[in-house]
Design an enzyme around this catalytic site. Structure first.
Site, PDB file in Angstrom:
ATOM      1  N   SER A  88       0.805  -1.222   0.000  1.00 38.80           N
ATOM      2  CA  SER A  88       0.000   0.000   0.000  1.00 38.80           C
ATOM      3  C   SER A  88       0.835   1.269   0.000  1.00 38.80           C
ATOM      4  CB  SER A  88      -0.938   0.015   1.216  1.00 38.80           C
ATOM      5  OG  SER A  88      -0.204  -0.044   2.423  1.00 38.80           O
ATOM      6  N   ARG A 124       8.553   3.749   1.393  1.00 41.31           N
ATOM      7  CA  ARG A 124       9.291   4.717   2.190  1.00 41.31           C
ATOM      8  C   ARG A 124      10.744   4.713   1.784  1.00 41.31           C
ATOM      9  NH1 ARG A 124       7.789   2.309   7.662  1.00 41.31           N
ATOM     10  NH2 ARG A 124       8.599   0.488   6.628  1.00 41.31           N
ATOM     11  N   HIS A 176      13.349  -9.568   0.661  1.00 41.37           N
ATOM     12  CA  HIS A 176      11.967  -9.866   1.033  1.00 41.37           C
ATOM     13  C   HIS A 176      11.681  -9.112   2.314  1.00 41.37           C
ATOM     14  CE1 HIS A 176       8.727 -13.014   2.305  1.00 41.37           C
ATOM     15  NE2 HIS A 176       8.193 -11.877   1.869  1.00 41.37           N
ATOM     16  N   ASP A 177      10.627  -8.304   2.318  1.00 37.85           N
ATOM     17  CA  ASP A 177      10.382  -7.435   3.465  1.00 37.85           C
ATOM     18  C   ASP A 177      10.217  -8.219   4.762  1.00 37.85           C
ATOM     19  OD1 ASP A 177       7.873  -8.463   2.791  1.00 37.85           O
ATOM     20  OD2 ASP A 177       6.981  -6.509   2.351  1.00 37.85           O
ATOM     21  N   GLN A 199      -8.144  -3.524   6.145  1.00 37.18           N
ATOM     22  CA  GLN A 199      -7.832  -2.423   5.237  1.00 37.18           C
ATOM     23  C   GLN A 199      -8.925  -2.253   4.190  1.00 37.18           C
ATOM     24  OE1 GLN A 199      -4.027  -3.773   3.870  1.00 37.18           O
ATOM     25  NE2 GLN A 199      -2.954  -3.191   5.736  1.00 37.18           N
TER      26      GLN A 199
END
Length: 492
Positions: A16, A19, A240-241, A308
């Protein structure tokens, strides 16, 4: 500039938003400043759902210009969500758009592939859980949609690998993201060639795999000119986050698990090697690469995505108000299975889908946003507690503490539910775990942190919140949740 004062830039891309943040290490602590935030999301084009990677690139360059204004930048690295990829042609140009994992093109593909190749064969080769949007099934769907495209493509790069290529000019596949594709053999540490052949995916399409902390080179002259970052290194973090977030879990000792809590809830433990047992397959657990040679044994649970989408359907009210109102709703209301496939696609009808599920399972139908929010959060806590029990069974270890990192670490009501329902102490924080993990891997690769000292820096840098489980009648509620998960009505 001393080694301790090196400046690193993390580019963190989520489903979404994105940063760009600046990080420095001083006196054993990591200081982070977010320089630029920007939205992200799917773009619908002729019935297909795509990511706007060129728009992301524009925002990244803007963030890097802001970073350059703070002085010399030692390194930059990108992390993002998993499974999605770009195809490049022989001129290193995009051959197609970057498809969104929620695109419906993969409907039915996983079932067709597993029927042909076999679940045991695929799991034995990759150790990855079966999800309909895994890269393996996306590629099969891509070839069906555009016959011959895989032969025309010269290279496949995962989203952060593509951005690293644009930054540095070097093509490489960082292992934490490569391991999510269901095309990588975690035991051999290489692409699963027999599986690629079985799926009709050219082996030469896939890049050389590199570990987190690999220096890919300096930014290209073009990027240096656009941003002012001449001489800045491009260092692949855990791209990979979730891998970056797990690297920043402030744990010590044994007996802990993690929950990376955001759009997805990633519930897992860290193991020294992959676990590909029949029980792991039965629970559909995944083995993904972590930092410093570890394995992330985990389960993808549909996380705050349903919240969400509900919030979007309700006109985007304040999350804090929704959670506060939900906490005042009486216990004993309806529950859903967060992983039911009906909740995967986007849509403003998410509240109606939840209500329909409750009606089908013989439960009271939640009517207000507060009641629906309570239903979603409590159901998520039940599912995460269930996964913790499965992880204990698979590993033979005990999970005494659950570390919650990411955006969900801010939701006190949810974390209290997690503690009470699972019967385990919950430690919440850091919220910005992905950014921290990205920056810390860059700093470790640059010599600013002793090997293996990442979590010590996090513990010194962050304020954590503890939730101790309170006694209650959760056994009956867990049984009700189990019944709806196996397709029974609550009253049956």
């Amino acid at each position: 500039m001393s080694a301790e004062a090196l400046r690193h830039v993390a580019i963190d891309l989520g489903a979404s938003g994105g940063r760009v943040a600046l990080g420095t290490i001083q006196d054993g602590r990591l200081a982070v400043e977010v320089l630029h935030r920007f939205p992200n999301g799917g773009v619908l084009v002729r019935g297909g759902l795509y990511w706007d990677v060129l728009g992301l690139w524009r925002e990244i360059l803007h963030g890097l210009r802001l970073a350059a204004g703070h002085g010399p930048i030692h390194s930059v690295g990108v992390d993002s969500w998993a499974v999605d990829y770009a195809l490049l042609d022989e001129h290193d140009l995009l051959l197609d758009g970057v498809h969104h994992y929620r695109d419906r093109r993969t409907d039915g593909v996983m079932e067709a592939v597993t029927a042909r190749v076999g679940r045991e064969v695929i799991y034995g080769a990759t150790g990855i859980q079966f999800l309909p949007f895994n890269t393996a099934y996306q590629l099969v769907a891509h070839e069906r949609q555009a016959p011959g495209i895989l032969r025309r493509a010269r290279r496949l790069l995962m989203v952060p690998d593509l951005l690293h290529f644009w930054l540095s000019g070097r093509q490489a596949g960082e292992v934490t993201n490569a391991s999510t594709t269901q095309l990588y053999d975690p035991r051999r540490g290489e692409w699963a060639a027999p599986l690629l052949e079985a799926l009709g995916i050219p082996a030469g399409l896939l890049p050389t795999v590199v570990p987190p902390g690999t220096v890919l080179g300096e930014v290209t002259p073009e990027v240096a000119h656009e941003t002012g970052l001449a001489g800045t290194r491009v260092i692949a973090p855990a791209t990979h986050d979730t891998a970056s977030a797990v690297a920043a879990v402030p744990a010590s000792g044994e007996g802990w698990a993690y929950l990376s809590s955001g759009t997805w809830s990633l519930v897992g433990v860290e193991t020294p090697r992959p676990v590909l047992s029949p029980t792991a397959l039965r629970y559909n657990l995944t083995n993904e690469a972590g930092v410093n040679g570890t394995t992330r044994l985990l389960k993808n649970v549909m996380g705050l995505w349903t919240m969400q989408e509900c919030r979007r359907a309700w006109g985007n009210p304040d999350f804090a108000t929704l959670y506060g109102d939900a906490e005042r709703v009486l216990e004993g209301g309806p529950l859903i299975d967060p992983d039911d496939p009906r909740f995967l696609p986007p849509g403003l009808d998410m509240p109606q889908r939840i209500q329909a599920y409750c009606a089908e399972t013989g439960q009271a139908i939640p009517q207000t946003p507060a009641e629906i929010t309570r239903c979603v959060l409590e159901s998520l806590a039940h599912r995460c507690a269930e996964v913790l029990d499965e992880l204990e069974e698979v590993t033979g270890g005990r999970v005494l503490t659950l570390h919650v990192v990411g955006g969900g670490a801010q939701i006190g009501f949810l974390n209290g539910l997690l503690a009470d329902i699972s019967g385990r102490t919950v430690i919440a924080g850091p919220v910005e775990a992905t950014l921290l993990g990205n920056l810390l891997v860059q700093a470790e690769a640059s010599g600013s942190i002793p090997g293996g000292g990442l979590r010590e820096v996090v513990r010194a840098s962050e304020v954590l919140t503890h939730f101790v489980p309170q006694p209650g009648g959760h056994a009956l509620r867990r049984e009700a949740f189990r019944r709806i998960r196996v397709g029974q009505t609550v009253s049956s």
